[in-house]
Design a protein around this motif. Structure first.
Motif, PDB file in Angstrom:
ATOM      1  N   MET A 162       3.780 -16.806   3.894  1.00 18.03           N
ATOM      2  CA  MET A 162       4.114 -15.527   4.532  1.00 18.03           C
ATOM      3  C   MET A 162       5.437 -15.633   5.293  1.00 18.03           C
ATOM      4  SD  MET A 162       1.884 -13.411   3.561  1.00 18.03           S
ATOM      5  CE  MET A 162       1.982 -11.986   4.619  1.00 18.03           C
ATOM      6  N   LEU A 163       5.695 -16.803   5.851  1.00 17.00           N
ATOM      7  CA  LEU A 163       6.965 -17.004   6.545  1.00 17.00           C
ATOM      8  C   LEU A 163       8.135 -16.921   5.554  1.00 17.00           C
ATOM      9  CD1 LEU A 163       5.973 -19.872   8.986  1.00 17.00           C
ATOM     10  CD2 LEU A 163       6.618 -17.565   9.619  1.00 17.00           C
ATOM     11  N   GLU A 164       7.919 -17.482   4.373  1.00 17.32           N
ATOM     12  CA  GLU A 164       8.943 -17.400   3.321  1.00 17.32           C
ATOM     13  C   GLU A 164       9.183 -15.942   2.944  1.00 17.32           C
ATOM     14  OE1 GLU A 164       8.468 -21.445   0.644  1.00 17.32           O
ATOM     15  OE2 GLU A 164       7.843 -19.528  -0.188  1.00 17.32           O
ATOM     16  N   MET A 165       8.085 -15.208   2.785  1.00 16.49           N
ATOM     17  CA  MET A 165       8.196 -13.797   2.423  1.00 16.49           C
ATOM     18  C   MET A 165       9.010 -13.045   3.487  1.00 16.49           C
ATOM     19  SD  MET A 165       6.923 -10.627   3.151  1.00 16.49           S
ATOM     20  CE  MET A 165       5.474 -10.925   4.106  1.00 16.49           C
ATOM     21  N   ALA A 166       8.687 -13.314   4.760  1.00 16.88           N
ATOM     22  CA  ALA A 166       9.398 -12.646   5.848  1.00 16.88           C
ATOM     23  C   ALA A 166      10.884 -13.000   5.826  1.00 16.88           C
ATOM     24  CB  ALA A 166       8.780 -13.041   7.186  1.00 16.88           C
ATOM     25  N   GLU A 167      11.180 -14.231   5.452  1.00 16.67           N
ATOM     26  CA  GLU A 167      12.580 -14.694   5.344  1.00 16.67           C
ATOM     27  C   GLU A 167      13.287 -13.926   4.218  1.00 16.67           C
ATOM     28  OE1 GLU A 167      13.725 -17.428   7.225  1.00 16.67           O
ATOM     29  OE2 GLU A 167      15.721 -16.988   6.433  1.00 16.67           O
ATOM     30  N   VAL A 168      12.617 -13.875   3.060  1.00 18.59           N
ATOM     31  CA  VAL A 168      13.222 -13.220   1.894  1.00 18.59           C
ATOM     32  C   VAL A 168      13.475 -11.733   2.172  1.00 18.59           C
ATOM     33  CG1 VAL A 168      12.699 -12.488  -0.488  1.00 18.59           C
ATOM     34  CG2 VAL A 168      12.364 -14.866   0.203  1.00 18.59           C
ATOM     35  N   TYR A 169      12.546 -11.092   2.877  1.00 18.47           N
ATOM     36  CA  TYR A 169      12.710  -9.662   3.164  1.00 18.47           C
ATOM     37  C   TYR A 169      13.481  -9.418   4.465  1.00 18.47           C
ATOM     38  CZ  TYR A 169       9.740  -8.380  -0.750  1.00 18.47           C
ATOM     39  OH  TYR A 169       9.262  -8.191  -2.015  1.00 18.47           O
ATOM     40  N   ARG A 170      14.073 -10.492   4.982  1.00 18.64           N
ATOM     41  CA  ARG A 170      14.957 -10.431   6.167  1.00 18.64           C
ATOM     42  C   ARG A 170      14.297  -9.684   7.328  1.00 18.64           C
ATOM     43  NH1 ARG A 170      17.419  -9.160   1.805  1.00 18.64           N
ATOM     44  NH2 ARG A 170      17.654  -6.965   2.288  1.00 18.64           N
ATOM     45  N   MET A 171      13.048 -10.031   7.587  1.00 19.13           N
ATOM     46  CA  MET A 171      12.347  -9.404   8.719  1.00 19.13           C
ATOM     47  C   MET A 171      12.823 -10.061  10.015  1.00 19.13           C
ATOM     48  SD  MET A 171       8.518  -8.984   7.280  1.00 19.13           S
ATOM     49  CE  MET A 171       8.235  -8.258   5.680  1.00 19.13           C
ATOM     50  N   ASN A 172      13.141  -9.240  10.996  1.00 19.17           N
ATOM     51  CA  ASN A 172      13.622  -9.791  12.265  1.00 19.17           C
ATOM     52  C   ASN A 172      12.448 -10.361  13.078  1.00 19.17           C
ATOM     53  OD1 ASN A 172      12.335  -7.582  13.376  1.00 19.17           O
ATOM     54  ND2 ASN A 172      14.208  -6.387  13.595  1.00 19.17           N
ATOM     55  N   PHE A 173      12.762 -10.977  14.227  1.00 14.96           N
ATOM     56  CA  PHE A 173      11.737 -11.656  15.014  1.00 14.96           C
ATOM     57  C   PHE A 173      10.652 -10.675  15.459  1.00 14.96           C
ATOM     58  CE2 PHE A 173       9.963 -13.214  19.045  1.00 14.96           C
ATOM     59  CZ  PHE A 173       9.383 -14.389  18.569  1.00 14.96           C
ATOM     60  N   ARG A 174      11.078  -9.459  15.834  1.00 14.21           N
ATOM     61  CA  ARG A 174      10.102  -8.484  16.320  1.00 14.21           C
ATOM     62  C   ARG A 174       9.061  -8.170  15.232  1.00 14.21           C
ATOM     63  NH1 ARG A 174       8.558  -3.358  16.505  1.00 14.21           N
ATOM     64  NH2 ARG A 174       9.952  -2.809  14.800  1.00 14.21           N
ATOM     65  N   ARG A 175       9.567  -7.946  13.995  1.00 20.02           N
ATOM     66  CA  ARG A 175       8.629  -7.616  12.917  1.00 20.02           C
ATOM     67  C   ARG A 175       7.744  -8.810  12.549  1.00 20.02           C
ATOM     68  NH1 ARG A 175      11.985  -4.961   8.329  1.00 20.02           N
ATOM     69  NH2 ARG A 175      13.806  -5.369   9.628  1.00 20.02           N
ATOM     70  N   ARG A 176       8.334 -10.011  12.589  1.00 20.03           N
ATOM     71  CA  ARG A 176       7.529 -11.210  12.322  1.00 20.03           C
ATOM     72  C   ARG A 176       6.441 -11.359  13.378  1.00 20.03           C
ATOM     73  NH1 ARG A 176      11.531 -15.706   9.730  1.00 20.03           N
ATOM     74  NH2 ARG A 176      12.961 -14.165   8.915  1.00 20.03           N
ATOM     75  N   LEU A 177       6.828 -11.087  14.621  1.00 23.75           N
ATOM     76  CA  LEU A 177       5.873 -11.219  15.725  1.00 23.75           C
ATOM     77  C   LEU A 177       4.724 -10.224  15.548  1.00 23.75           C
ATOM     78  CD1 LEU A 177       5.520 -12.632  18.566  1.00 23.75           C
ATOM     79  CD2 LEU A 177       6.444 -10.541  19.526  1.00 23.75           C
TER      80      LEU A 177
END
Lengths: 261, 195
Positions: A158-173
């Motif tokens: 899921m972290l990789e996915m968030a990286e690929v979709y360029r999710m910022n820290f707020r959205r990851r949080l």
């Protein structure tokens, strides 16, 4: 099929309740028989006497004030420890340096006996906020450790996915870390709530702040009122259980609202 | 180098003792859909991961790949506790709910907008993941088994959907099924079988 499963579940819940009530009744019977055998109310009063004393407490006056005194301080310590523990866990997850720098403090808090902290706190503060300080110190490392481990256990895929979709820290949080820490945070709170009460009341017995539940337990010891001591213990158990249930319910509601974001 | 091609030259990647890609060279057209086929273990997913920058190649060069690159992974990788709408908006914050609803409706998910992903079937989740990839701003779209778990009819609908929303992007699709390439009218590239 589903209906049958539901019925079975309800039946098994009822059965468990019945089992627990039966076990409780037997334990009370053992207590009653032991008290009758000893026949020394100062050593061991009967459960009936304790319940009678418990009911008397409500008509004596001063009980709600004492409950409020200890409850507010322990609650403040708990929520303070929860917030600071969460914040430090987030900072440690973002920076290994922060995590390493915090290690000695958390190790110290976890290792030092509660009684030493109480005496230290009495040197540094007055007896009034003692339960607040001790509850805070009990809750902080539990929340910190559980939440940090929860964050570290976030699914790498899921972290990789968030990286690929360029999710910022707020959205990851919001979408990744909060749901990941939900279970460890709730279990940390369950443990921390019990400990905050036990340590908070113990601190009050040592510090003897005026108008606290701990002070009343201390006075019971001085006046050798075993029945009052046990009646107040019942009060503490009831209040701490109610507080625990309410806090956990509130947190579950918060998580549910979070998921509807 | 040809301007309109993405060129992979002499690419190698090993995980410990296992050589997954060995001196691989291939090229595919920019702005077109290409299908990458190969036996299990031939390194298709590893190649996608190298293109995404999630793995580093041991050797070789990549030229002409345009960023941003978005990927539909082999697993759906959705936020299970959150709604379909939230999942898509997390990847495409600028997409309006109306636009997302239109995309969902195209793949028969119009009713599921506010439903938590954990309550969807496997095929539904796959379609949500596909829509999320298509809607996310990108120049290159990598799709790893995009029609996995979809029945014949739905796979065709998903292929048509992809064609409608390609919007001049370079699409590289990894699949085991030759008919996926046929559905999309895509050029097929083959990876050599593992040694």
């Amino acid at each position: 099929m589903l209906k049958n499963i539901k019925v079975l579940r309800t039946e098994s819940k009822l059965f468990r309740l019945f089992e627990n009530l039966l076990a409780l009744a037997l334990a009370l019977l053992v207590w009653q028989l032991a008290a009758l055998k000893i026949n020394e109310p100062i050593i061991l009063p009967t459960p009936l006497r304790v319940i009678e004393r418990f009911l008397q407490l409500f008509s004596e006056g001063g009980l709600p004030e004492r409950i409020l005194f200890s409850l507010t301080r322990i609650a403040q310590g708990f929520f303070g420890g929860l917030c600071v523990g969460l914040l430090l866990a987030v900072l440690s997850s973002a920076s290994h340096t922060v995590e390493v720098l915090l290690r000695p403090y958390l190790f110290t808090i976890k290792s030092i006996p509660v009684a030493s902290f109480v005496v230290l706190a009495l040197f540094w503060f007055t007896a009034g906020p003692i339960a607040r300080v001790i509850s805070f110190l009990m809750v902080l490392p539990i929340v910190y450790t559980n939440v940090l481990e929860g964050i570290k256990a976030a699914d790498p895929a899921m972290l990789e996915m968030a990286e690929v979709y360029r999710m910022n820290f707020r959205r990851r949080l919001v979408y990744l870390y909060v749901p990941t820490v939900k279970t460890p945070l709730l279990s940390a709170c369950r443990i921390a709530l019990g400990l905050a009460w036990k340590a908070g009341i113990a601190a009050e017995i040592i510090g003897i702040p005026d108008g606290s539940l701990g002070e009343r337990l201390y006075l019971s010891k001085i006046w050798v009122e075993t029945d009052t001591l046990l009646a107040y213990t019942l009060v503490i158990i009831a209040v701490s259980l109610l507080f625990e249930k309410l806090v956990l319910l509130f947190m579950r509601l918060l998580f549910r609202l979070w998921e509807k974001l | 180098m040809e301007e309109n091609k993405i060129k992979i030259t002499d690419l190698s990647k090993a995980f410990g003792e296992k050589q997954v890609l060995s001196h691989l060279s291939l090229s595919f057209e920019k702005g077109k859909i290409s299908c990458l086929m190969g036996a299990s273990g031939s390194g298709k997913t590893t190649l996608l991961r190298i293109l995404l920058g999630l793995e580093e190649a041991d050797g070789g060069t990549l030229e002409g790949i345009e960023k941003p690159i978005v990927c539909l992974f082999q697993e759906d990788r959705l936020f299970e506790d959150f709604s379909v709408l939230t999942n898509i908006r997390a990847a495409s914050p600028k997409a309006s709910p109306q636009e997302i609803l239109l995309h969902l409706t195209e793949l028969e998910l119009g009713e599921e907008l506010k439903r938590p992903v954990r309550k969807l079937s496997g095929g539904m989740k796959r379609r949500v993941a596909l829509i999320r990839a298509v809607l996310a701003p990108s120049e290159t779209l990598l799709l790893d088994e995009p029609f996995k778990g979809l029945d014949e009819e739905m796979a065709k609908k998903a292929a048509d959907y992809l064609l409608r929303h390609q919007n001049g992007r370079t699409v590289l699709l990894v699949t085991h099924e030759k008919k996926d390439a046929e559905r999309l009218g895509a050029k097929t590239l083959y990876l050599p079988s593992p040694a």
